[in-house]
Structure formats: structure tokens, C-alpha cells
Design a protein around this motif. Structure first.
Motif, short mmCIF file in Angstrom:
data_model
loop_
_atom_site.label_atom_id
_atom_site.label_comp_id
_atom_site.label_asym_id
_atom_site.label_seq_id
_atom_site.Cartn_x
_atom_site.Cartn_y
_atom_site.Cartn_z
N ALA A 155 69.89 -44.15 -8.94
CA ALA A 155 71.25 -43.60 -8.85
C ALA A 155 71.99 -43.78 -10.17
CB ALA A 155 72.01 -44.28 -7.72
N ALA A 156 71.77 -44.91 -10.85
CA ALA A 156 72.43 -45.13 -12.14
C ALA A 156 71.94 -44.12 -13.17
CB ALA A 156 72.17 -46.55 -12.63
N ARG A 157 70.62 -43.87 -13.20
CA ARG A 157 70.12 -42.84 -14.12
C ARG A 157 70.65 -41.46 -13.77
NH1 ARG A 157 63.83 -45.02 -14.23
NH2 ARG A 157 64.15 -46.59 -15.90
N GLY A 158 70.80 -41.21 -12.48
CA GLY A 158 71.36 -39.92 -12.07
C GLY A 158 72.79 -39.74 -12.55
N VAL A 159 73.56 -40.83 -12.58
CA VAL A 159 74.93 -40.75 -13.09
C VAL A 159 74.93 -40.35 -14.56
CG1 VAL A 159 76.97 -42.12 -13.62
CG2 VAL A 159 75.86 -42.37 -11.41
N TRP A 160 74.05 -40.99 -15.36
CA TRP A 160 74.00 -40.65 -16.78
C TRP A 160 73.51 -39.23 -17.00
CZ3 TRP A 160 76.59 -43.09 -20.23
CH2 TRP A 160 76.80 -44.46 -20.15
N GLN A 172 74.15 -42.82 -26.34
CA GLN A 172 74.00 -44.21 -26.73
C GLN A 172 74.20 -45.14 -25.55
OE1 GLN A 172 72.98 -44.91 -29.83
NE2 GLN A 172 72.78 -47.06 -29.28
N GLY A 173 75.16 -44.82 -24.68
CA GLY A 173 75.36 -45.65 -23.50
C GLY A 173 74.19 -45.62 -22.55
N TYR A 174 73.61 -44.46 -22.35
CA TYR A 174 72.44 -44.30 -21.49
C TYR A 174 71.27 -45.11 -22.05
CZ TYR A 174 69.18 -41.73 -18.40
OH TYR A 174 68.26 -41.38 -17.45
N GLY A 230 65.12 -53.39 -20.02
CA GLY A 230 63.74 -53.54 -20.47
C GLY A 230 62.90 -52.29 -20.33
N GLN A 231 63.53 -51.17 -20.10
CA GLN A 231 62.80 -49.90 -19.95
C GLN A 231 62.63 -49.25 -21.33
OE1 GLN A 231 61.61 -49.08 -16.94
NE2 GLN A 231 62.59 -50.88 -16.03
N ILE A 232 61.67 -49.76 -22.12
CA ILE A 232 61.51 -49.33 -23.51
C ILE A 232 61.03 -47.88 -23.60
CG2 ILE A 232 60.40 -49.86 -25.70
CD1 ILE A 232 62.40 -51.95 -24.68
N ASN A 233 60.06 -47.51 -22.78
CA ASN A 233 59.54 -46.14 -22.85
C ASN A 233 60.60 -45.12 -22.49
OD1 ASN A 233 56.98 -47.04 -23.59
ND2 ASN A 233 56.32 -47.29 -21.45
N GLU A 234 61.41 -45.45 -21.48
CA GLU A 234 62.49 -44.51 -21.10
C GLU A 234 63.51 -44.39 -22.22
OE1 GLU A 234 61.13 -46.67 -19.24
OE2 GLU A 234 60.39 -45.53 -17.51
N TYR A 261 65.64 -41.12 -27.03
CA TYR A 261 65.81 -40.89 -28.46
C TYR A 261 65.13 -39.59 -28.88
CZ TYR A 261 67.96 -45.34 -29.78
OH TYR A 261 68.83 -46.39 -29.95
N LYS A 262 63.95 -39.32 -28.35
CA LYS A 262 63.25 -38.08 -28.69
C LYS A 262 64.02 -36.85 -28.23
CE LYS A 262 58.62 -40.15 -28.57
NZ LYS A 262 57.30 -40.13 -27.88
N ARG A 263 64.78 -37.00 -27.14
CA ARG A 263 65.53 -35.87 -26.61
C ARG A 263 66.80 -35.58 -27.41
NH1 ARG A 263 66.60 -37.32 -20.49
NH2 ARG A 263 68.07 -35.57 -20.76
N CYS A 264 67.36 -36.60 -28.05
CA CYS A 264 68.70 -36.40 -28.62
C CYS A 264 68.76 -36.51 -30.13
CB CYS A 264 69.67 -37.41 -28.01
SG CYS A 264 69.36 -39.13 -28.51
N TYR A 265 67.67 -36.92 -30.84
CA TYR A 265 67.80 -37.17 -32.28
C TYR A 265 68.10 -35.90 -33.06
CZ TYR A 265 63.35 -35.11 -33.75
OH TYR A 265 62.34 -34.24 -34.04
N SER A 266 67.71 -34.75 -32.56
CA SER A 266 67.92 -33.49 -33.28
C SER A 266 69.21 -32.79 -32.88
CB SER A 266 66.74 -32.55 -33.03
OG SER A 266 66.62 -32.27 -31.64
#
Length: 836
Positions: free
Chosen positions: A468-473, A487-489, A497-501, A506-511
Motif C-alpha cells: 500500500a505504501a508503494r501504491g501511494v508513491w 527522491q522520497g520514494y 533495505g530494498q536495494i534492487n527496488e 533510479y533507472k526509471r527517473c535519471y533521464s
């Protein structure tokens, strides 16, 4: 005598004719009266229908309710009048006069016997809206006259009346100028009981006399305007009881020392407040002055430290200024800080939000006060729902309300015991409601970002639901793609500790393109993330993706900086040219030296006079130059300040879409005076007083911006009202009319003449160009001949003769015209020839 026939009275024919004529006139007048009454009834019916239509369209129009009730009262429609009053009282507090009229109408038009409970209920409702001594007196008199138990002095009736009198004393007994009316009515009631007791019942008489004596003692200890007359009445009453006192004097001889001490203290307190009472009672003072007098009086009472006296003075001020939001905010802060009595604080906030429902801060503080008082969820929910039905000036007000409600639910859920806990669904529903309402208006603001961040955090801590928290973001990113949102997400994922997520985010937003330096910051943040949490391969892949993006952003920034530097240079050049023009204008009246041709023309050809004239001219020239230099030094700061002020005013754009234009403004009026003038209207967002750009003094004109058209309409309705002894002219500002009036003037033109191109690249007036063509020398140029001026551009046709040509860099010696040099003597000529 009975049984005897009376003789007929002789009647003349003229008398009969007069009677017939009078009868005819009476019938005619009656017909005219009936016709006039029918016309009035028809007009009243039409007006009544119009008012009903207006109220059905806009039920929150206060003035329409007033007119509707007055018309119904005039027509005698008691049932409709009662319903109209009930409808208005549900929306607005009624004035004391309206409650008095309502109670009297119900008592006088009742078809059956008067039911005291119905009228008493009206008085109870009226006394809870505003403080009114006259309304309390009407209430007390009605109970004494119409309640049988009170009228017959039964034990229950006496107890009921005394309880009501004590409430009146608490509510209005400290009113400095009118409180004695309540005390006098109380003593009168106790005197009537004393007189009703049988003379043989000495014990009951003595007991009642002691009761009256206590009321006298209490009244003499309160600073009221009638203290001296009360003392005389008390001493006269004591004489009636057999005590030996001087009933004619107003001194304290003969009474107990304790009562005398309390009386002297009360008299000193009254004398200290007498001038303040006179100021707020002045009839010739305007509302703003009267408001300031009340505020000064309140500061004085607060310094004395008596909360009861401060509260009753606030109530008096509120009765005079019921829609002053500043006064209500000040009052509620005081009761929150000082009284801290749950019922009193709640009552004040309830009345404050009824009088000023458009002030979101009052609703927020109301919710917090209910929580402090441990109110039930139903009470808090009711107030919260009412607050959302109001109209606020900004959407930040609604956001503050939503967050206040969520804060309260979070605290109560966290601290509640098992079995009493509220459902977390209430918080989710509140968040969802806030998002739906605010997203069209605040989706790219920090406040909206805070709302979603708060939501996601509570989903984790209280809801225990990561999905639910991820759904909010994710929902937030669909609405607004701000750098802070990503950055907050990412921060949430890293903390969990969810490093892969986090890496996938970062891959989705760096560009993506973000405002400010957000694009660079997100790239650098990814690199720092991989340094701290990733492997070498992860870091290399991040560098491979981020490096081209950073180079692209760097190139873009350089281009933007170049454009910005060019714009800044153009602006500085324009400012320099404008300053130069101002200096030339300021020195246009100075006396400059004559050109050589004019000097030669005016030369008297007399050597002695020539020497005298040349010396005097040099002296005058020196004095003028020194005066001009001093003037330039003095005027330069003012010119720079004016330039800054004018540029700042030009940079700020006012649309005047919801603005009142005020003329005939007192020259000494400031922003605070105007704000106080519109305090009863409310909704003022900004105030702009127009000042003379040279003297800095007010021009007697101002623009006042309002938050909406309703507040603007109420402000315009105050046209011709007085402010600081001047009658203001208030009208709605019409920017469209200004644009149409200037539409025929091309950009870069002034009304009256067009600007010409000046030699230095600026703009010159028509007169400047003509003087340049004639070969004249400007005064400001004459003062600055020593400067190295180089001209650039093609427009050099109007170059004055005293300006150096292009490429001259050194100061050349001044050429002396013929006749300027002192004539030589014969010896000097002889020496010249001998040398040759």
C-alpha cells in the motif's frame, strides 16, 4: 328617565347636506385607503417572492435574510417569520436586537396562553450568541412575570430565579457601564421576597435581610460606574434595618472595614478604566479608531491579570465587531492559553467559526481544542465536516485542515487502548479525500508532496502494508513527477533495505527533466547510491548511463548562462543609459558656459572689460561646476533608489482582476489603516498605496487586492465611508479599460510625442534632437567634457561639437579662439620680432 320618550332634535337642511357630504368624503377616503393598502400588499407580495428566490439561489446571503425577516414581520406572517428566523439562526448568529424582537413577537402573538419554556429557550439561544445586558434584563423580567412558580415565590421558583440571576451576573455583571442593571434587578427581586415574608416570621426576615446585604457587599466590590449611588442606597437600606448611618453621604463611615476596603479598591479600579470606557463609548469615532481603543483596553486588562474581566471585555468587543477575524483569533488564543476550561473554550471556538467561517486557522484550532478536551469522535467529526463546507482563501487552508484531522486520528489510534482503537480506514479515507480534492490545484507543490509522504509512512507504520505504501508513491508519480517525489520514494526503499527496488527507480527517473538542478542531483544521487550499496559492475553501469546525461545537462546549463549574461549586460546598459538621462534632465536648468562663437559675438572689444568679463566668467563657471558636482553627489543615491523601486515595481505584475481602487485616501493613511478599515469585510490579500516617485509621499490613491469577488463587492459597498476623517471613494478596478485607452499608443512611446534615438544609444526627447541638430551643447555634456567618450553605431548625425570624435583617446589642449587671449604690449611685440 326610563320610560320617557325623548323629544326629537330639529335638524336643518344644511346640516343634512353637510352630513351627506362628510359621508361621501369618508367613503371616498376609505376607498382610496383600501386601494393604497391593496397596492402596498401587492408590492410586498412581489418583493417577498423576489427575496424567496434570492435565498433559494444563495442561502448564505446575510443581508437578504435580514430584509426577508423584516418584510415578514411587517406583513404579520408569524408562521413564515418563525421559519425564516430559524433558518437564519442555523446559518448565522443573530444580533441581540433580533432575539429581543423574536421573543416579544412570540409572546405577544401567541394564540393561547404564553408558554414560558418556549420563550425562555429563545432567550437562552440569544444570550449564547453575543453579550447583551439588555437581553439579559428582558430574560429576567420575563421569567419573573410569566413563570408562576417565580411569581408566587415558591421555593422552586426562588431557586430557579436565583440561579438565573447568578448566571447573568457571571455573564454581564462585570460590565463596567451596564453591569449595575443586573445587580439592581437581583437586589430588587430579593427585596420583593423580603416584603412577601410575614412580619411575624422574624427569623425568615433576618435571613432574607442577610441575603440582601451579601448582594450589596458583592456589588460594592465590583468596579462599576454606579458605585457611589450603590453605596448611598446600601446605607439607606441599613438605616431601614435599624442601623445608624449617614445615608446622605457617599463616604464609607459606619460600614464594616472589610466592605469599605473592597469599595475603595473597586473605586480605584473604575477610575483607572474611566477614560478607556469614554474612548470606546464615543459616538463620533470611526470603526477603525473604536477597534484600536478596544485593543488598547484589552491590553490594559490583560496587564491587570484578571481573566474574568478580560473575557467580558473580549465579549463586548466581539458584540461590536462580530466579523473581525483578528479579534476572534486573539480571543481564542487567549482562552486557550489562560482559561483552559473545556466548556468555555469550546463555546468560544463554536461562536468564532460561526461568525468567521472563512478563517481556516479558527477551524484548525477548534479541532485541536476538542482533542485537548477529550471530545468524542462524533463531536470532532461533526466539526471537521462543517469546516470542509466553508470557503477559504487558499487551498493550503484545506490542506491544513486535512492534516490536522489526520494528526488527531493518528494520535488517538497510537495511544488508544485495545478495544477502543479507531480503525485505520478512517485515516486512509481522509488521505484519499484530501488527494481527490487537492490534486487539481496543488499537485506540484511541496504541501501536496508532504501529504503523500505522510500517507506512505502511515501505511507502513500503522497499516503494516508495504504494498500500500508503494501504491501511494506510484499514484503520486502519476499526478506529479517532481524530483522530490522520486527522491522520497527511493529513500523509503533504501530505509527498508530494498536495494534492487531503489536501483530500478533510479533507472526509471535519471533521464527525466526536473526543475532547477534536480536533473543533475538525481544523477549524482544514483552514483552515490551505487558507491554505497552496489557492486563495481553496478557502479560502472550507472556511470555509463549517467555520464552522457550529465554532459548534455552541462552543455544546456552553459547555454542558459550565456543567455542570462547577455540579458544582464543589456539590462545594466539600459540602466546606465537611464541614469545618464536622469542626470541630464536634473541638470537642464543649470547655466553652462557659452560657446566660442557666442563669446566672440558678445565680446565688448574693450581690453579692460574683456579681462573683467573673462575673470567673472571663469569664476561663475567654477561655482556652477562645483554646485553641479555637489548636486550630482547628493541626488545620485535618490536616483538609484528610484530606479530600483521603479524596476522592482515593473517586474511585479498586477492583474487587478479582483481589486478595489481607492481615491481621496488620507495622506497619512498606511497599510495598517486600510487593513483595519476593511477588517469587517475581510479577504484582503495585498495593499498598494501609490507614492510620488520624487517626494515619496502618498498620492491619496491605493489599490487593495481581495481573495474573491464576494469580499470585493462588500468592500465596494463601503464607498463614501470615513477613514481618518476623510470620505473614501471606492470602486472596482477595471484593467481592461486601461488597456483599451493605451491601445493606440505604440510600444516605446509616450503620450504627446515619440521618443527619438539619442547618440549614446538611449532615447531622447524631441527637443533634445532639435537642439543637437542646431549645434547646441547640452548642459550635462558641458559638465563632463573631461571624460573619454567614444561613440559607436551609425546614428552620429546629432553629435554635439564638444564631443570627441571616434578614436580620440587623449585630452587635446583647448583651442583658443581669436579674442580670447590677453592683448600684448609693445614691449612684448618687440621681443617677438627680435627673436625672429
Amino acid at each position: 328617565m326610563e320610560g320617557e320618550e325623548s323629544e326629537p332634535i330639529p335638524v336643518s337642511p344644511q346640516h343634512i347636506a353637510d352630513v351627506e357630504m362628510a359621508t361621501a368624503h369618508t367613503v371616498s377616503d376609505s376607498d382610496d385607503s383600501d386601494s393604497s393598502d391593496s397596492d402596498n400588499e401587492a408590492q410586498q407580495t412581489v418583493e417577498l417572492q423576489n427575496l424567496q428566490s434570492q435565498l433559494s439561489t444563495n442561502p448564505s446571503n446575510y443581508d437578504t435574510h435580514i430584509r426577508y425577516i423584516k418584510l415578514l414581520r411587517t406583513m404579520g406572517e408569524l408562521d413564515k417569520l418563525r421559519q425564516a428566523r430559524e433558518t437564519m439562526s442555523a446559518l448565522f448568529p443573530l444580533s441581540p436586537e433580533m432575539w429581543q424582537e423574536w421573543a416579544k413577537d412570540e409572546a405577544s402573538h401567541s394564540s393561547g396562553p404564553v408558554i414560558p419554556a418556549v420563550i425562555e429557550n429563545l432567550y437562552e439561544r440569544g444570550t449564547s450568541d453575543y453579550l447583551s445586558v439588555s437581553l439579559w434584563c428582558d430574560y429576567l423580567n420575563f421569567v419573573r412575570e410569566h413563570d408562576p412558580s417565580v411569581r408566587d415565590y415558591s421555593p422552586n421558583g426562588i431557586s430557579k430565579a436565583r440561579h438565573l440571576f447568578e448566571r447573568a451576573i457571571t455573564a454581564a455583571g462585570l460590565h463596567v457601564t451596564q453591569g449595575n442593571k443586573i445587580w439592581d434587578a437581583y437586589r430588587e427581586f430579593e427585596h420583593s421576597i423580603f416584603n412577601a415574608i410575614d412580619q411575624t416570621d422574624i427569623q425568615a426576615k433576618e435571613k432574607q435581610a442577610q441575603c440582601i446585604r451579601r448582594i450589596y457587599h458583592r456589588q460594592l466590590s465590583v468596579p462599576l460606574a454606579s458605585l457611589k449611588s450603590t453605596l448611598i442606597a446600601y446605607k439607606a437600606w441599613e438605616v431601614e434595618q435599624g442601623n445608624i448611618l449617614d445615608a446622605e453621604s457617599d463616604d464609607v463611615d459606619g460600614i464594616s472595614s472589610q466592605v469599605a476596603l473592597a469599595y475603595k479598591k473597586a473605586l480605584e479600579m473604575y477610575n483607572a478604566r474611566a477614560h478607556l470606557e469614554e474612548e470606546i463609548a464615543r459616538q463620533d469615532s470611526v470603526e477603525s479608531e473604536k477597534f484600536q481603543h478596544f485593543m488598547s483596553y484589552l491590553k490594559f486588562e490583560q496587564s491587570s491579570g484578571d481573566p474574568a474581566r478580560v473575557q467580558i471585555l473580549y465579549e463586548r468587543a466581539i458584540t461590536e465587531f462580530p466579523v473581525s477575524s483578528d479579534l476572534w483569533l486573539d480571543y481564542t488564543r487567549y482562552v486557550d492559553k489562560t482559561l483552559k476550561v473545556g466548556s468555555v473554550v469550546r463555546d468560544v471556538y463554536s461562536r468564532a467559526t460561526r461568525n468567521c467561517p472563512w478563517i481556516e486557522e479558527l477551524w484548525v484550532q477548534y479541532l485541536l481544542s476538542l482533542e485537548r478536551g477529550h471530545a468524542s469522535e462524533k463531536d470532532i467529526s461533526d466539526v471537521y465536516e462543517k469546516s470542509l463546507q466553508c470557503t477559504f482563501s487558499t487551498f493550503e487552508g484545506y490542506l491544513d485542515l486535512f492534516l490536522t484531522r489526520i494528526d488527531g486520528l493518528r494520535r488517538r489510534i497510537s495511544l488508544a487502548k485495545e478495544g477502543d482503537a479507531l480503525s485505520f480506514s478512517l485515516i486512509k479515507e481522509t488521505f484519499q479525500r484530501a488527494s481527490e480534492y487537492l490534486s487539481p490545484h496543488m499537485n506540484h507543490t511541496d504541501g501536496f508532496l508532504h501529504l503523500y509522504s505522510y500517507w506512505a509512512r502511515l501505511e507502513l507504520k500503522l497499516g503494516k502494508d508495504l504494498g500500500a505504501a508503494r501504491g501511494v508513491w506510484e499514484n503520486l508519480l502519476k499526478i506529479c513527477s517532481m524530483f522530490e517525489a522520486w527522491q522520497g520514494y527511493i529513500t523509503m526503499e533504501i530505509e527498508l533495505g530494498q536495494i534492487n527496488e531503489a536501483r530500478s527507480l533510479y533507472k526509471r527517473c535519471y533521464s527525466k527533466s526536473f526543475s532547477g538542478t534536480g536533473s543533475e542531483d538525481i544523477c549524482q544521487a544514483w552514483l552515490r547510491f551505487e558507491r554505497e550499496f552496489g557492486t563495481l559492475d553496478d557502479f560502472d553501469r550507472a556511470v555509463q548511463k549517467v555520464s552522457p546525461r550529465l554532459e548534455q545537462l552541462k552543455l544546456f546549463r552553459l547555454q542558459q548562462e550565456s543567455i542570462s549574461l547577455t540579458a544582464t549586460a543589456d539590462q545594466r546598459e539600459h540602466s546606465f543609459k537611464k541614469t545618464a538621462r536622469e542626470k541630464r534632465k536634473s541638470g537642464s536648468n543649470a547655466t553652462d558656459e557659452q560657446s566660442p562663437a557666442k563669446r566672440q559675438k558678445n565680446d565688448p572689444r574693450d581690453p579692460k572689460k574683456l579681462n573683467q568679463n573673462s575673470n567673472s566668467q571663469e569664476q561663475n563657471k567654477t561655482e556652477i561646476n562645483e554646485g553641479d558636482e555637489t548636486k550630482d553627489k547628493v541626488d545620485q543615491p535618490e536616483n538609484e533608489k528610484q530606479i530600483k523601486d521603479s524596476s522592482a515595481a515593473k517586474n511585479k505584475v498586477y492583474t487587478d482582476q479582483c481589486t478595489a481602487f481607492i481615491s481621496n485616501l488620507p495622506l497619512k493613511a498606511n497599510d495598517e489603516d486600510i487593513h483595519q478599515f476593511f477588517s469587517d469585510v475581510g479577504g484582503v490579500s495585498s495593499i498598494r498605496i501609490l507614492h510620488d516617485k520624487f517626494t515619496g509621499k502618498s498620492r491619496g490613491l491605493a489599490y487593495v487586492d481581495f481573495i474573491d469577488d464576494d469580499h470585493l463587492a462588500r468592500a465596494v459597498a463601503k464607498n463614501k465611508h470615513m477613514l481618518l476623517e476623510k470620505r473614501l471613494s471606492i470602486a472596482r478596478s477595471n484593467p481592461k479599460q486601461k488597456k483599451e485607452s493605451n491601445a493606440s499608443i505604440a510600444p516605446g512611446e509616450h503620450v504627446g510625442f515619440r521618443k527619438q534615438t539619442r547618440v549614446d544609444g538611449g532615447s531622447a526627447s524631441k527637443e533634445d534632437v532639435e537642439s543637437s541638430k542646431e549645434g547646441g551643447v547640452s548642459h550635462s555634456a558641458g559638465r563632463r567634457r573631461g571624460e573619454n567618450i567614444q561613440l559607436k553605431g551609425k546614428n552620429t548625425f546629432a553629435v554635439p561639437r564638444n564631443v570627441r570624435a571616434l578614436g580620440w583617446t587623449a585630452n587635446k589642449p583647448r583651442t583658443v579662439e581669436e579674442g580670447d587671449e590677453k592683448p600684448k604690449s609693445n614691449d612684448e611685440f618687440r621681443k617677438m620680432f627680435l627673436k625672429k
